[in-house]
Motif scaffolding. Structure first.
Motif, mmCIF file in Angstrom:
data_model
loop_
_atom_site.group_PDB
_atom_site.id
_atom_site.type_symbol
_atom_site.label_atom_id
_atom_site.label_comp_id
_atom_site.label_asym_id
_atom_site.label_seq_id
_atom_site.Cartn_x
_atom_site.Cartn_y
_atom_site.Cartn_z
ATOM 1 N N LYS A 90 -3.205 -46.604 2.662
ATOM 2 C CA LYS A 90 -4.132 -46.338 2.105
ATOM 3 C C LYS A 90 -4.278 -47.073 0.583
ATOM 4 N N TRP A 91 -5.441 -47.405 0.090
ATOM 5 C CA TRP A 91 -5.576 -47.897 -1.201
ATOM 6 C C TRP A 91 -5.520 -46.482 -2.054
ATOM 7 N N ARG A 92 -4.789 -46.447 -3.029
ATOM 8 C CA ARG A 92 -4.677 -45.466 -3.876
ATOM 9 C C ARG A 92 -5.404 -45.659 -5.395
ATOM 10 N N ILE A 93 -6.289 -44.961 -5.772
ATOM 11 C CA ILE A 93 -7.002 -45.144 -6.926
ATOM 12 C C ILE A 93 -6.881 -44.090 -8.052
ATOM 13 N N GLY A 94 -6.661 -44.556 -9.310
ATOM 14 C CA GLY A 94 -6.462 -43.673 -10.467
ATOM 15 C C GLY A 94 -7.958 -43.676 -11.259
ATOM 16 N N TYR A 95 -7.777 -42.780 -12.238
ATOM 17 C CA TYR A 95 -8.801 -42.590 -13.180
ATOM 18 C C TYR A 95 -8.291 -42.293 -14.551
ATOM 19 N N ASP A 100 -10.055 -42.920 6.186
ATOM 20 C CA ASP A 100 -8.865 -43.603 6.784
ATOM 21 C C ASP A 100 -8.310 -44.801 5.811
ATOM 22 N N TYR A 101 -9.103 -45.109 4.529
ATOM 23 C CA TYR A 101 -8.519 -46.066 3.976
ATOM 24 C C TYR A 101 -8.462 -46.075 2.570
ATOM 25 N N LEU A 102 -8.991 -44.878 1.865
ATOM 26 C CA LEU A 102 -8.678 -44.653 0.396
ATOM 27 C C LEU A 102 -8.054 -43.603 0.072
ATOM 28 N N GLU A 103 -7.394 -43.205 -0.936
ATOM 29 C CA GLU A 103 -6.707 -42.027 -1.388
ATOM 30 C C GLU A 103 -6.807 -41.797 -2.866
ATOM 31 N N ILE A 113 -0.334 -46.929 -7.981
ATOM 32 C CA ILE A 113 -1.621 -46.948 -7.921
ATOM 33 C C ILE A 113 -2.324 -48.608 -7.867
ATOM 34 N N ASP A 114 -3.201 -48.612 -6.827
ATOM 35 C CA ASP A 114 -3.717 -49.871 -6.363
ATOM 36 C C ASP A 114 -4.999 -50.237 -7.210
#
Length: 391
Positions: free
Chosen positions: A41-46, A100-103, A136-137
């Motif tokens: 999964k792609w990992r997203i940060g903020y 199923d694709y993002l975290e 983080i992607d």
């Protein structure tokens, strides 16, 4: 040309713009379909400068945009007001969004709480993690502070800047057509504030415009001061400034400074441009409006129709952020399919929506022409009751 005729000309121009789509088909990323990151999964940060009313709305709209593209399951956000605090919303998204694709890792949320001292520490923590942990992607940089803190040589992770008033003036990107950095993309609508101010001037015809903002680089950027000065020179009205406090962790202090500016400006102006800043909140707005209404001062909200619902006279709304959320979601999909953020479009103009509050119009003795009522997409018959008062 009379004021009313000028209004009609502007109105026709606005209505001639396409109501359209988040981006022209020719500019959209070639592939928006969900895909994994080499089986993961792609990992997203903020990262944000601090909590602000628009940020949760923008983030929700992006999540809905991603759901519309199939990257995650449709989301029903809770109505609990606590979830509208960005930190709480991020935590809720990480725990409840199914994909199923993002975290959205809970520990990948960073905020500087609008405090300069905290900002340096938060920036260092985020940059260090991005450079060393490499877990983080893609980073969401919410607002001007966040965009400034991540648009530098230390950060190579793809970063999308959301909700920045003027990313060019703030030094985040080089131009509308080129961010200047391969990993940076910032949504731009370079003429939105000029359009707002010209519309406001066409309707009201003011000679002295009050503007309250923090006297700092960031404060001037959030307020779109260059746009204000440009339209003032073009139209021949005077800008009457008052300086507020925004770079403070104390929200009550920021709110009090905006209220004080409204009281100071009200007797000396004939219109007020309510600019984006920490101290203009649902708690402080009623007292800001009370001061301005005592002098029959018409107002235009830079922020949008939420503030019109809460008492401002006019705004050019953002359609509930639906379209900008789709725009950001498509940009994210493009990045996940291998495009560099710099290669993707930054220019996006929301479909225009005019908002007006008729109770506020009655309070200040303004009788809007039938043409304006007929052309308004959002008409509020009354002012929304205020929460607990600011100091």
């Amino acid at each position: 040309m009379t004021k009313h005729c000028r209004w009609i000309a502007v109105l026709l121009l606005l209505l001639s713009l396409p109501l359209a789509t988040a981006r022209a088909a020719a500019d959209a990323p070639a592939n928006l379909q969900p895909t994994l990151n080499q089986g993961k999964k792609w990992r997203i940060g903020y990262l944000e400068g601090g909590p602000y009313a628009n940020y949760p709305q923008v983030l929700k709209s992006v999540i809905n945009g991603l759901a519309a593209l199939g990257w995650l399951e449709p989301v029903a956000f809770p109505q609990d007001k606590d979830v509208n605090v960005p930190a709480n919303l991020w935590k809720w998204i990480g725990a409840n969004v199914k994909s199923d694709y993002l975290e959205f890792p809970a520990d990948a949320f960073y905020t500087s709480r609008w405090d300069e001292a905290s900002r340096a520490k938060t920036k260092e923590a985020a940059l260090t993690r991005l450079a060393t942990a490499k877990d983080i992607d893609l980073m969401i940089a919410m607002g001007t502070w966040a965009g400034q803190d991540l648009a530098n040589d230390r950060n190579t992770v793809p970063t999308l800047v959301f909700s920045s008033t003027d990313p060019i003036a703030a030094g985040i990107v080089k131009s509308v057509g080129d961010s200047g950095r391969d990993n940076i993309n910032a949504r731009l609508d370079p003429t939105i504030h000029e359009r707002q101010l010209r519309l406001f001037h066409d309707i009201i015809g003011f000679k002295k415009l009050g503007v309250a903002y923090e006297d700092s680089v960031a404060g001037k950027s959030y307020a779109a001061l260059p746009a204000i000065e440009q339209v003032a020179a073009e139209r021949g009205f005077t800008v009457v400034p008052c300086f507020t406090k925004a770079s403070t962790p104390d929200t009550a202090e920021a709110e009090a400074s905006v209220i004080q500016c409204a009281r100071q400006l009200a007797p000396n102006i004939d219109a007020m441009y309510l600019t984006i800043q920490k101290g203009l909140t649902p708690r402080s707005l009623p007292q800001v409006m009370e001061a301005l209404n005592g002098n029959n001062v018409p107002t235009f909200s830079q922020n949008g129709s939420d503030e019109v619902r809460q008492g401002a006279l006019l705004s050019l709304a953002l359609a509930g952020f639906k379209y900008v959320g789709r725009f950001h979601a498509e940009t994210m999909a493009g990045v996940f399919h291998g495009a560099k953020p710099r290669q993707l479009p930054q220019l996006f103009e929301d479909p225009p929506k005019i908002a007006i509050n008729l109770q506020e119009a009655q309070i200040i003795g303004y009788d809007p022409p039938v043409d304006i009522i007929a052309a308004s997409d959002e008409i509020y018959q009354e002012i929304e009751p205020a929460p607990a008062k600011a100091p």
